[in-house]
Design a protein around this motif. Sequence first.
Motif, PDB file in Angstrom:
ATOM      1  N   GLY A 102       0.781  -1.230   0.000  1.00  0.00           N
ATOM      2  CA  GLY A 102       0.000   0.000   0.000  1.00  0.00           C
ATOM      3  C   GLY A 102       0.809   1.274   0.000  1.00  0.00           C
ATOM      4  N   GLU A 103       2.125   1.187   0.194  1.00  0.00           N
ATOM      5  CA  GLU A 103       2.942   2.403   0.209  1.00  0.00           C
ATOM      6  C   GLU A 103       3.145   2.937  -1.212  1.00  0.00           C
ATOM      7  N   GLN A 104       3.077   4.236  -1.346  1.00  0.00           N
ATOM      8  CA  GLN A 104       3.294   4.894  -2.631  1.00  0.00           C
ATOM      9  C   GLN A 104       4.791   5.086  -2.839  1.00  0.00           C
ATOM     10  N   THR A 105       5.316   4.599  -3.954  1.00  0.00           N
ATOM     11  CA  THR A 105       6.753   4.660  -4.208  1.00  0.00           C
ATOM     12  C   THR A 105       7.055   5.564  -5.403  1.00  0.00           C
ATOM     13  N   PHE A 106       8.310   5.960  -5.509  1.00  0.00           N
ATOM     14  CA  PHE A 106       8.740   6.762  -6.654  1.00  0.00           C
ATOM     15  C   PHE A 106      10.233   6.564  -6.873  1.00  0.00           C
ATOM     16  N   LYS A 107      10.673   6.885  -8.091  1.00  0.00           N
ATOM     17  CA  LYS A 107      12.087   6.798  -8.454  1.00  0.00           C
ATOM     18  C   LYS A 107      12.597   8.194  -8.778  1.00  0.00           C
ATOM     19  N   ILE A 108      13.772   8.515  -8.241  1.00  0.00           N
ATOM     20  CA  ILE A 108      14.377   9.829  -8.459  1.00  0.00           C
ATOM     21  C   ILE A 108      15.830   9.652  -8.886  1.00  0.00           C
ATOM     22  N   ILE A 109      16.247  10.424  -9.878  1.00  0.00           N
ATOM     23  CA  ILE A 109      17.630  10.401 -10.366  1.00  0.00           C
ATOM     24  C   ILE A 109      18.285  11.737 -10.061  1.00  0.00           C
ATOM     25  N   SER A 110      19.515  11.672  -9.593  1.00  0.00           N
ATOM     26  CA  SER A 110      20.344  12.858  -9.373  1.00  0.00           C
ATOM     27  C   SER A 110      21.602  12.685 -10.215  1.00  0.00           C
ATOM     28  N   TRP A 111      21.924  13.720 -11.031  1.00  0.00           N
ATOM     29  CA  TRP A 111      23.020  13.514 -11.985  1.00  0.00           C
ATOM     30  C   TRP A 111      23.657  14.838 -12.374  1.00  0.00           C
ATOM     31  N   ASN A 112      24.973  14.924 -12.220  1.00  0.00           N
ATOM     32  CA  ASN A 112      25.744  15.997 -12.849  1.00  0.00           C
ATOM     33  C   ASN A 112      25.964  15.549 -14.287  1.00  0.00           C
ATOM     34  N   VAL A 113      25.167  16.089 -15.181  1.00  0.00           N
ATOM     35  CA  VAL A 113      25.055  15.547 -16.538  1.00  0.00           C
ATOM     36  C   VAL A 113      26.082  16.127 -17.505  1.00  0.00           C
ATOM     37  N   LEU A 114      26.864  17.127 -17.058  1.00  0.00           N
ATOM     38  CA  LEU A 114      27.930  17.721 -17.875  1.00  0.00           C
ATOM     39  C   LEU A 114      27.383  18.227 -19.211  1.00  0.00           C
ATOM     40  N   HIS A 115      26.219  18.883 -19.149  1.00  0.00           N
ATOM     41  CA  HIS A 115      25.594  19.466 -20.343  1.00  0.00           C
ATOM     42  C   HIS A 115      25.331  18.417 -21.426  1.00  0.00           C
ATOM     43  N   THR A 116      25.172  17.169 -21.016  1.00  0.00           N
ATOM     44  CA  THR A 116      24.946  15.975 -21.860  1.00  0.00           C
ATOM     45  C   THR A 116      26.105  15.696 -22.811  1.00  0.00           C
ATOM     46  N   ASP A 117      27.286  16.274 -22.538  1.00  0.00           N
ATOM     47  CA  ASP A 117      28.471  15.907 -23.326  1.00  0.00           C
ATOM     48  C   ASP A 117      28.780  14.429 -23.109  1.00  0.00           C
ATOM     49  N   ASP A 118      29.426  13.824 -24.079  1.00  0.00           N
ATOM     50  CA  ASP A 118      29.784  12.408 -23.987  1.00  0.00           C
ATOM     51  C   ASP A 118      31.303  12.295 -23.948  1.00  0.00           C
ATOM     52  N   ALA A 138      12.334   7.014 -14.358  1.00  0.00           N
ATOM     53  CA  ALA A 138      12.301   7.844 -13.152  1.00  0.00           C
ATOM     54  C   ALA A 138      11.070   8.741 -13.152  1.00  0.00           C
ATOM     55  N   ASP A 139      10.607   9.069 -11.967  1.00  0.00           N
ATOM     56  CA  ASP A 139       9.521  10.038 -11.820  1.00  0.00           C
ATOM     57  C   ASP A 139      10.058  11.463 -11.788  1.00  0.00           C
ATOM     58  N   VAL A 140      11.259  11.612 -11.228  1.00  0.00           N
ATOM     59  CA  VAL A 140      11.887  12.930 -11.084  1.00  0.00           C
ATOM     60  C   VAL A 140      13.357  12.790 -11.467  1.00  0.00           C
ATOM     61  N   ILE A 141      13.868  13.739 -12.250  1.00  0.00           N
ATOM     62  CA  ILE A 141      15.285  13.756 -12.616  1.00  0.00           C
ATOM     63  C   ILE A 141      15.857  15.117 -12.236  1.00  0.00           C
ATOM     64  N   CYS A 142      16.840  15.113 -11.343  1.00  0.00           N
ATOM     65  CA  CYS A 142      17.513  16.338 -10.903  1.00  0.00           C
ATOM     66  C   CYS A 142      18.863  16.425 -11.607  1.00  0.00           C
ATOM     67  N   LEU A 143      19.139  17.566 -12.220  1.00  0.00           N
ATOM     68  CA  LEU A 143      20.335  17.703 -13.042  1.00  0.00           C
ATOM     69  C   LEU A 143      21.194  18.875 -12.580  1.00  0.00           C
ATOM     70  N   ALA A 144      22.497  18.647 -12.557  1.00  0.00           N
ATOM     71  CA  ALA A 144      23.475  19.722 -12.399  1.00  0.00           C
ATOM     72  C   ALA A 144      24.246  19.842 -13.703  1.00  0.00           C
ATOM     73  N   GLU A 145      24.806  21.017 -13.938  1.00  0.00           N
ATOM     74  CA  GLU A 145      25.488  21.336 -15.194  1.00  0.00           C
ATOM     75  C   GLU A 145      24.557  21.111 -16.382  1.00  0.00           C
ATOM     76  N   MET A 146      23.364  21.682 -16.246  1.00  0.00           N
ATOM     77  CA  MET A 146      22.375  21.681 -17.332  1.00  0.00           C
ATOM     78  C   MET A 146      21.747  23.068 -17.350  1.00  0.00           C
ATOM     79  N   ILE A 354      25.782   4.539 -16.812  1.00  0.00           N
ATOM     80  CA  ILE A 354      25.914   5.390 -17.993  1.00  0.00           C
ATOM     81  C   ILE A 354      27.137   6.268 -17.775  1.00  0.00           C
ATOM     82  N   ASN A 355      28.050   6.284 -18.735  1.00  0.00           N
ATOM     83  CA  ASN A 355      29.336   6.951 -18.519  1.00  0.00           C
ATOM     84  C   ASN A 355      29.574   8.099 -19.486  1.00  0.00           C
ATOM     85  N   THR A 356      28.517   8.818 -19.848  1.00  0.00           N
ATOM     86  CA  THR A 356      28.703   9.974 -20.724  1.00  0.00           C
ATOM     87  C   THR A 356      29.378  11.121 -19.988  1.00  0.00           C
ATOM     88  N   SER A 357      29.006  11.335 -18.739  1.00  0.00           N
ATOM     89  CA  SER A 357      29.540  12.430 -17.930  1.00  0.00           C
ATOM     90  C   SER A 357      30.725  11.947 -17.103  1.00  0.00           C
TER      91      SER A 357
END
Length: 370
Positions: A102-118, A138-146, A354-357
Motif C-alpha cells: 500500500g505504500e506509494q513509491t517513486f524513483k528519483i535520479i540525481s546527476w551531474n550531466v555535464l551538459h549531456t556531453d559524452d 524515473a519520476d523525477v530527474i535532478c540535473l546539475a550542469e544543465m 551510464i558513462n557519458t559524464s
Amino acid sequence: MFTIPLVNPLLRMALRIISIVVFILTLISAYGGKCNPEYLTIPAVLCLGFPYFVILTALLSLAWILMHRLFFSLLGVLTLLACAAPMSVAVPFKFSKTASPGEQTFKIISWNVLHTDDVRKPDAPTNRAVEYMVNSGADVICLAEMNNFSPAELKKASPALIDSLIRKYPFRAGLSSTDIKILSKYPVDRSGLSLVNDGGHHRFDFFKVNFPNGKILNVGMVHLYSYDLSEEERQVVKEMKSVNGAKSSVKELKGTILSKLRNAFRRRAENARDLRAAIDSIRPNAPLIICGDFNDVPASWAYNIIKGEDMRDAYAETNFGPTFTYNLHAFYFHIDQMLYRGNLEALSLKVGKINTSDHYPLVGEFAFTK
C-alpha cells in the motif's frame, strides 16, 4: 646463501612499518571530517580515500592473521572497530528493501550531466545521456550542469528523442541563469530556497514536486564548490607511477594543488552551512531529499554539516560496501550523495550504468511512509 634466512624477517619488518602507517592513515582519514578544513587541510584530503584505507587495513589484518601474528592482527581489527561510525556511511553493510503493501513509491535520479556531453564516446551517433533519461523510468530527474536544454546542450539528440523527453517529463523547473534543473512527470515548482552568493553561482536550489494523492516532495538539488583543478593538475595522480613522477607530483601537490584543495574545502564548508540553514527552514517531518554533486565524500566536513542529526543517507541504508560516482582522472571518489528525512523510506540507491559524464547518476527508489 647466508642472507636467505634474513629475507622473511626483513619482509616482516617492512610489513610492520607499512601496517602501522596504513593503520594511522586509516584513523586520520576516518575522522578527517571532524577537522575543520579551513584550518587543517590534510585530514580532509585523506578523508577522500577513507574507503581505500579501510580495504588496505582489512587486507593487512588478514595477512597478519594468516601469519599468526596476534599483536598486529589485533591492532588491525581494533583500527577497523575504531572506524565503525564513519564506515557506516562510507563502507556500509546494508541491503536494499521492499516497500510495505500500500505504500506509494517513486524513483528519483540525481546527476551531474555535464551538459549531456559524452566524454567516453564523443563520436556516438546519438545523445546517450538524453536516451538514458528517456528510458530511465524515473519520476523525477535532478540535473546539475544543465543550463537551458538548448540545441547546444542536447547535441546529437534527434527531434524525436527530444520530443520523447518532453512527453515523458512535461514539467520542469529551474532558473534559466543557473545550471541546476529538475524534470518531473508531475507538477513541480521552485520553492525559493537557493544560494547565489558564491561567485554568482547557484550552489543549490529547492523544488516542490506534487505527486498523486496529495503527496508533496521537497527536493534540494546541490552542486557545491568543485576542486577547480586544471586538466594538467588532475593528471598528477596518474603520473605517480615512477620515482621521478612521484617526486614531481609531490612537489606539485605541495604547491598549487594543495592551495586549490584548501580553498575548495573552505568554500564548500561555507556552501554546506548555507544549505543546512535552508534545510532547517523546512518543516521537520515534511518529505525532503537533498541530492546532487556534493564534491565531497561521506563523513567529510561538508557532508557532516549538511547531514546534521536528522538526515539519513540513502546509500548507507541500502547498500553493501563502498562505491564511487566520479569516474575520470583516476579520482574514483563517492562525491555524489542522496540524503533524506521526513515521511520517507529509502528502498534502494544505485549508481547508474551510464558513462557519458564525468559523474555517474544516482538512482534512488523511495516510499512515502504516511
